[in-house]
Each structure stands twice: as C-alpha cells, then as structure tokens.
Design a protein around this motif. Structure first.
Motif, PDB file in Angstrom:
ATOM      1  N   ASP A  14       0.838  -1.200   0.000  1.00 16.49           N
ATOM      2  CA  ASP A  14       0.000   0.000   0.000  1.00 16.49           C
ATOM      3  C   ASP A  14       0.875   1.253   0.000  1.00 16.49           C
ATOM      4  O   ASP A  14       2.085   1.192   0.224  1.00 16.49           O
ATOM      5  CB  ASP A  14      -1.000  -0.020   1.145  1.00 16.49           C
ATOM      6  N   LEU A  15       0.272   2.397  -0.274  1.00 15.02           N
ATOM      7  CA  LEU A  15       1.036   3.639  -0.393  1.00 15.02           C
ATOM      8  C   LEU A  15       1.767   4.020   0.893  1.00 15.02           C
ATOM      9  O   LEU A  15       2.889   4.503   0.844  1.00 15.02           O
ATOM     10  CB  LEU A  15       0.117   4.783  -0.825  1.00 15.02           C
ATOM     11  N   ARG A  16       1.147   3.800   2.050  1.00 13.68           N
ATOM     12  CA  ARG A  16       1.800   4.152   3.314  1.00 13.68           C
ATOM     13  C   ARG A  16       3.103   3.363   3.463  1.00 13.68           C
ATOM     14  O   ARG A  16       4.157   3.933   3.712  1.00 13.68           O
ATOM     15  CB  ARG A  16       0.886   3.905   4.513  1.00 13.68           C
ATOM     16  N   ASP A  17       3.046   2.061   3.283  1.00 10.29           N
ATOM     17  CA  ASP A  17       4.246   1.228   3.385  1.00 10.29           C
ATOM     18  C   ASP A  17       5.274   1.638   2.331  1.00 10.29           C
ATOM     19  O   ASP A  17       6.468   1.714   2.606  1.00 10.29           O
ATOM     20  CB  ASP A  17       3.902  -0.254   3.209  1.00 10.29           C
ATOM     21  N   TYR A  18       4.790   1.874   1.125  1.00  8.95           N
ATOM     22  CA  TYR A  18       5.691   2.239   0.026  1.00  8.95           C
ATOM     23  C   TYR A  18       6.472   3.507   0.357  1.00  8.95           C
ATOM     24  O   TYR A  18       7.700   3.531   0.286  1.00  8.95           O
ATOM     25  CB  TYR A  18       4.897   2.412  -1.270  1.00  8.95           C
ATOM     26  N   PHE A  19       5.776   4.580   0.720  1.00 10.54           N
ATOM     27  CA  PHE A  19       6.468   5.845   0.941  1.00 10.54           C
ATOM     28  C   PHE A  19       7.241   5.894   2.255  1.00 10.54           C
ATOM     29  O   PHE A  19       8.183   6.658   2.380  1.00 10.54           O
ATOM     30  CB  PHE A  19       5.496   7.027   0.815  1.00 10.54           C
ATOM     31  N   GLU A  20       6.882   5.074   3.219  1.00  9.36           N
ATOM     32  CA  GLU A  20       7.655   5.015   4.461  1.00  9.36           C
ATOM     33  C   GLU A  20       8.938   4.218   4.287  1.00  9.36           C
ATOM     34  O   GLU A  20       9.909   4.443   5.000  1.00  9.36           O
ATOM     35  CB  GLU A  20       6.813   4.432   5.605  1.00  9.36           C
ATOM     36  N   SER A  21       8.963   3.294   3.340  1.00 12.31           N
ATOM     37  CA  SER A  21      10.117   2.406   3.210  1.00 12.31           C
ATOM     38  C   SER A  21      10.951   2.630   1.952  1.00 12.31           C
ATOM     39  O   SER A  21      11.974   1.977   1.777  1.00 12.31           O
ATOM     40  CB  SER A  21       9.643   0.943   3.239  1.00 12.31           C
ATOM     41  N   THR A  22      10.550   3.535   1.084  1.00 12.39           N
ATOM     42  CA  THR A  22      11.236   3.711  -0.192  1.00 12.39           C
ATOM     43  C   THR A  22      11.850   5.101  -0.281  1.00 12.39           C
ATOM     44  O   THR A  22      11.168   6.102  -0.107  1.00 12.39           O
ATOM     45  CB  THR A  22      10.242   3.510  -1.365  1.00 12.39           C
ATOM     46  N   GLU A  23      13.139   5.132  -0.547  1.00 13.68           N
ATOM     47  CA  GLU A  23      13.842   6.399  -0.746  1.00 13.68           C
ATOM     48  C   GLU A  23      13.778   6.779  -2.219  1.00 13.68           C
ATOM     49  O   GLU A  23      13.703   5.915  -3.090  1.00 13.68           O
ATOM     50  CB  GLU A  23      15.306   6.279  -0.304  1.00 13.68           C
ATOM     51  N   GLY A  24      13.827   8.072  -2.480  1.00  7.49           N
ATOM     52  CA  GLY A  24      13.809   8.537  -3.851  1.00  7.49           C
ATOM     53  C   GLY A  24      13.586  10.029  -3.909  1.00  7.49           C
ATOM     54  O   GLY A  24      13.729  10.726  -2.903  1.00  7.49           O
ATOM     55  N   ILE A  25      13.238  10.496  -5.071  1.00  5.17           N
ATOM     56  CA  ILE A  25      13.013  11.924  -5.283  1.00  5.17           C
ATOM     57  C   ILE A  25      11.629  12.118  -5.883  1.00  5.17           C
ATOM     58  O   ILE A  25      11.190  11.330  -6.722  1.00  5.17           O
ATOM     59  CB  ILE A  25      14.107  12.535  -6.185  1.00  5.17           C
ATOM     60  N   GLY A  26      10.934  13.155  -5.410  1.00  2.00           N
ATOM     61  CA  GLY A  26       9.585  13.433  -5.878  1.00  2.00           C
ATOM     62  C   GLY A  26       9.499  14.763  -6.597  1.00  2.00           C
ATOM     63  O   GLY A  26      10.211  15.710  -6.271  1.00  2.00           O
ATOM     64  N   VAL A  27       8.613  14.820  -7.570  1.00  2.00           N
ATOM     65  CA  VAL A  27       8.361  16.046  -8.330  1.00  2.00           C
ATOM     66  C   VAL A  27       6.856  16.263  -8.367  1.00  2.00           C
ATOM     67  O   VAL A  27       6.102  15.359  -8.735  1.00  2.00           O
ATOM     68  CB  VAL A  27       8.909  15.946  -9.772  1.00  2.00           C
ATOM     69  N   LEU A  28       6.428  17.460  -7.970  1.00  3.55           N
ATOM     70  CA  LEU A  28       5.019  17.825  -8.014  1.00  3.55           C
ATOM     71  C   LEU A  28       4.777  18.721  -9.216  1.00  3.55           C
ATOM     72  O   LEU A  28       5.447  19.742  -9.386  1.00  3.55           O
ATOM     73  CB  LEU A  28       4.610  18.558  -6.728  1.00  3.55           C
ATOM     74  N   GLY A  29       3.804  18.334 -10.022  1.00  4.91           N
ATOM     75  CA  GLY A  29       3.398  19.137 -11.164  1.00  4.91           C
ATOM     76  C   GLY A  29       2.053  19.790 -10.874  1.00  4.91           C
ATOM     77  O   GLY A  29       1.103  19.108 -10.483  1.00  4.91           O
ATOM     78  N   THR A  30       2.007  21.108 -11.032  1.00 14.41           N
ATOM     79  CA  THR A  30       0.768  21.863 -10.840  1.00 14.41           C
ATOM     80  C   THR A  30       0.590  22.803 -12.029  1.00 14.41           C
ATOM     81  O   THR A  30       1.517  23.022 -12.802  1.00 14.41           O
ATOM     82  CB  THR A  30       0.808  22.698  -9.535  1.00 14.41           C
ATOM     83  N   ALA A  31      -0.597  23.381 -12.140  1.00 22.92           N
ATOM     84  CA  ALA A  31      -0.858  24.366 -13.183  1.00 22.92           C
ATOM     85  C   ALA A  31      -1.766  25.438 -12.607  1.00 22.92           C
ATOM     86  O   ALA A  31      -2.621  25.153 -11.769  1.00 22.92           O
ATOM     87  CB  ALA A  31      -1.510  23.722 -14.399  1.00 22.92           C
ATOM     88  N   ASP A  32      -1.581  26.660 -13.066  1.00 26.03           N
ATOM     89  CA  ASP A  32      -2.439  27.747 -12.587  1.00 26.03           C
ATOM     90  C   ASP A  32      -3.783  27.697 -13.315  1.00 26.03           C
ATOM     91  O   ASP A  32      -4.044  26.785 -14.110  1.00 26.03           O
ATOM     92  CB  ASP A  32      -1.747  29.106 -12.717  1.00 26.03           C
ATOM     93  N   ALA A  33      -4.640  28.657 -13.058  1.00 26.58           N
ATOM     94  CA  ALA A  33      -5.988  28.670 -13.633  1.00 26.58           C
ATOM     95  C   ALA A  33      -5.972  28.757 -15.161  1.00 26.58           C
ATOM     96  O   ALA A  33      -6.890  28.281 -15.822  1.00 26.58           O
ATOM     97  CB  ALA A  33      -6.790  29.835 -13.054  1.00 26.58           C
ATOM     98  N   GLU A  34      -4.911  29.328 -15.726  1.00 25.24           N
ATOM     99  CA  GLU A  34      -4.801  29.441 -17.177  1.00 25.24           C
ATOM    100  C   GLU A  34      -4.086  28.255 -17.803  1.00 25.24           C
ATOM    101  O   GLU A  34      -3.922  28.196 -19.023  1.00 25.24           O
ATOM    102  CB  GLU A  34      -4.069  30.741 -17.557  1.00 25.24           C
ATOM    103  N   GLY A  35      -3.600  27.321 -16.985  1.00 25.80           N
ATOM    104  CA  GLY A  35      -2.938  26.136 -17.503  1.00 25.80           C
ATOM    105  C   GLY A  35      -1.429  26.228 -17.574  1.00 25.80           C
ATOM    106  O   GLY A  35      -0.779  25.308 -18.070  1.00 25.80           O
ATOM    107  N   LYS A  36      -0.836  27.318 -17.082  1.00 24.53           N
ATOM    108  CA  LYS A  36       0.625  27.454 -17.071  1.00 24.53           C
ATOM    109  C   LYS A  36       1.190  26.477 -16.041  1.00 24.53           C
ATOM    110  O   LYS A  36       0.862  26.546 -14.862  1.00 24.53           O
ATOM    111  CB  LYS A  36       1.023  28.888 -16.734  1.00 24.53           C
TER     112      LYS A  36
END
Length: 124
Positions: A2-24
């Motif tokens: 499950d995600l809890r076990d995965y993220f508690e036990s796995t090292e790595g790097i994360g990237v968050l992608g977001t966009a503003d109201a216009e899609g930028k």
C-alpha cells in the motif's frame, strides 16, 4: 504494497506538477507525501508557486523516482481537498526536523489531496 508502506520504506526523489488557472505548468521537487489513508495524501507546502497553483486549480500530479538504478517509482494523480495551517500540526507530520533548513517564519500549509489514480513510473 500500500502507499503508506511504500512511501515510508522507499527512498527517492519526488516532483510535483501543478498548473495555474490558465494552464501554465510548474514543476517542483517535493519530499515523499504523507499518506493519510488509502485514498488521500498530504504535502507540506510553502507559500510559493505550487501552493498558488493548487489554490487556483486543484489538480496535480506527483511523480516519484526510486533511488538506485533503473526507472522504478509511482505516479499519483491528485485533487486538492483542503489544507491546514496550524504550525504545530505541520511539525507533528514532518518526518524530520527542519531546524537550520527552514526559511524563517514563512507560512507553511499541510495540503490534503484525494488520490485519483496511481500508476507505475514506467508503463502500467
């Protein structure tokens, strides 16, 4: 796993992608998400572009690349549900102390997301 076990036990790097109201689109490096339950995660965010974007457009994607060789990881497709601003609550959620790494008294937000979909990093 499950995600809890995965993220508690796995090292790595994360990237968050977001966009503003216009899609930028914007991308930012983020720590592993805090798994709230089977259907939701939370990220600690500063008052910067990603937080501004998620306030204007609740949809985001989080890409996590596991440490090591190869291309292993997860892609999470997210929708913002709410946020918390209590500094004590945010500190209680942190995995490690930020002393010496924090940007003073800049506001922090514990932003909660519904996990809409989870896919492997490569393929499905």
């Amino acid at each position: 796993m499950d995600l809890r076990d995965y993220f508690e036990s796995t090292e790595g790097i994360g990237v968050l992608g977001t966009a503003d109201a216009e899609g930028k689109v914007d991308l930012a490096i983020y720590a592993r998400p805090h798994v709230v339950d089977d259907e939701s995660v939370a990220l600690i965010m500063s008052d910067r572009t990603s937080h501004d974007n998620i306030a204007a457009n609740p949809h985001a994607a989080y890409l996590f690349v596991e440490a090591g060789k190869g291309y292993k990881g997860k892609r999470l497709y997210l929708t913002r549900t709410h946020e918390e601003t209590d500094p004590e609550r945010i500190e209680a959620v942190r995995r490690r102390s930020r002393k010496g790494h924090d940007r003073g008294d800049a506001p922090k937000f514990l932003v909660h997301f519904k996990v809409d979909n989870v896919r492997s990093l490569v393929g499905d």
